[in-house]
Scaffold this motif. Structure first.
Motif, PDB file in Angstrom:
ATOM      1  N   ARG A  50     -36.170 -26.337 -82.078  1.00 53.77           N
ATOM      2  CA  ARG A  50     -36.804 -25.023 -82.180  1.00 53.77           C
ATOM      3  C   ARG A  50     -35.809 -23.901 -81.912  1.00 53.77           C
ATOM      4  O   ARG A  50     -36.038 -22.766 -82.321  1.00 53.77           O
ATOM      5  N   SER A  51     -34.730 -24.200 -81.222  1.00 53.53           N
ATOM      6  CA  SER A  51     -33.737 -23.175 -80.911  1.00 53.53           C
ATOM      7  C   SER A  51     -32.625 -23.113 -81.949  1.00 53.53           C
ATOM      8  O   SER A  51     -31.790 -22.205 -81.910  1.00 53.53           O
ATOM      9  N   LYS A  73     -26.402 -11.248 -80.334  1.00 50.90           N
ATOM     10  CA  LYS A  73     -26.511 -12.598 -80.868  1.00 50.90           C
ATOM     11  C   LYS A  73     -25.530 -12.828 -82.005  1.00 50.90           C
ATOM     12  O   LYS A  73     -25.360 -13.944 -82.472  1.00 50.90           O
ATOM     13  N   LYS A 127     -37.428 -29.582 -78.666  1.00 54.46           N
ATOM     14  CA  LYS A 127     -37.113 -28.310 -78.015  1.00 54.46           C
ATOM     15  C   LYS A 127     -35.782 -27.760 -78.515  1.00 54.46           C
ATOM     16  O   LYS A 127     -35.640 -26.562 -78.771  1.00 54.46           O
TER      17      LYS A 127
END
Length: 313
Positions: free
Chosen positions: A241-242, A263, A238
């Motif tokens: 994936r970030s 961002k 997890k």
């Protein structure tokens, strides 16, 4: 965090999570080593099919994620080896106490210093999934020491098997030094022959004075250990994936000119009201659109091309 892996260096999928490399004619189906081998097959299969493990074996491992896996290993082995030290004289575990040959905490300390620097303690923390694993190891070591066998078996036998494959994969994929900095976890300086040592370890397990019920509980605990490992794998997946490639090594991601400008790491400066603060990407794009700048760039390219042609001749 995977270590219980065995397969090709190229990361081919298949039966990669196997400890037993050869058959031993002297082993009985009721021996603990055989019960563990047969009783954890399903857990092996599930673990080898986690996305994190499959990506790792294919060399698709980001450096930042590998560092986090090393952190998880450090906390896990710190707990495991603390409880092993506690039970080194307990007959239900003592025959499996090989601190010189097996202990990994000191090797992991070297890896953490390599990745995070001398002040590594200030930069790492135990993740939620790893903490659950650590808590279980401490509980077992203090209240059910006979089950400590399951945790030691699950980790160390894997380290000596497929862990050696992962060492090569990580070294190549992350372009780590050939002098083995960053992968000391996988280096067992005091074991000259891994296969022979594993045979000795299994023989010691089989010689433990355990009744049938205790052996069954050890197999159950080994499966529990695999579940803890898989939870850590899922947690890392997890996080992976970030992560962007630019975010590796704790750096900020670089804004690509798409999506939410907030961002961009430079957006904080803009919010703070600093004059002239803005995203370098957008500033560069805007400047490049100016006719005069485009003319200058074209002239520079022509000059550079001419110089290159002269050099080649």
């Amino acid at each position: 965090m995977p270590s219980a892996m065995e397969g090709s260096e190229g990361g081919e999928e298949g039966e990669i999570l196997r400890y037993e490399e050869t058959e031993d004619d002297n082993v009985s189906p009721t021996d603990l080593s055989e019960l563990l081998k047969e009783g954890t097959k399903e857990s092996h299969d599930r673990a080898e099919n986690t996305q994190f493990v499959k990506d790792f074996l294919k060399g698709r491992i980001k450096k930042e994620l590998f560092k986090l896996a090393t952190v998880a290993l450090y906390f896990t082995y710190s707990a495991l080896e603390e409880e092993m030290d506690r039970n080194k004289d307990n007959p239900v575990f003592a025959p499996l106490y090989f601190p010189l040959e097996l202990h990994r905490k000191e090797a992991l300390l070297k890896d953490l210093k390599y990745f995070y620097g001398e002040d590594w303690k200030e930069k790492v923390q135990c993740s939620e999934a790893t903490q659950h694993y650590v808590d279980r190891i401490h509980h077992v070591g203090q209240h059910k020491p006979e089950l400590l066998v399951a945790h030691a078996y699950t980790r160390y036998m894997g380290d000596l098997s497929g862990g050696q494959v992962l060492k090569k994969v990580a070294q190549r994929a992350l372009k780590l030094p050939t002098t083995e900095e960053g992968i000391q976890f996988y280096v067992f300086d005091n074991i000259s022959n891994a296969q022979q040592f594993k045979q000795l370890y299994r023989a010691r397990m089989n010689a433990l004075d355990l009744d049938k019920n205790t052996k069954e509980r050890i197999v159950e605990e080994a499966n529990r250990a695999f579940r803890f490992n898989m939870q850590v794998f899922d947690e890392l997946d997890k996080i992976g994936r970030s992560l962007t490639e630019e975010a590796q090594d704790g750096g900020f991601p670089v804004h690509d000119g798409k999506g939410d400008v907030r961002k961009c790491p430079y957006y904080a400066d803009k919010l703070a009201g600093k004059a002239g603060a803005g995203c370098p990407y957008h500033a560069a794009v805007a400047l490049a659109k100016q006719p005069l700048v485009q003319l200058i760039l074209a002239a520079c390219v022509a000059v550079a091309a001419g110089a290159a042609a002269w050099y080649i001749m």
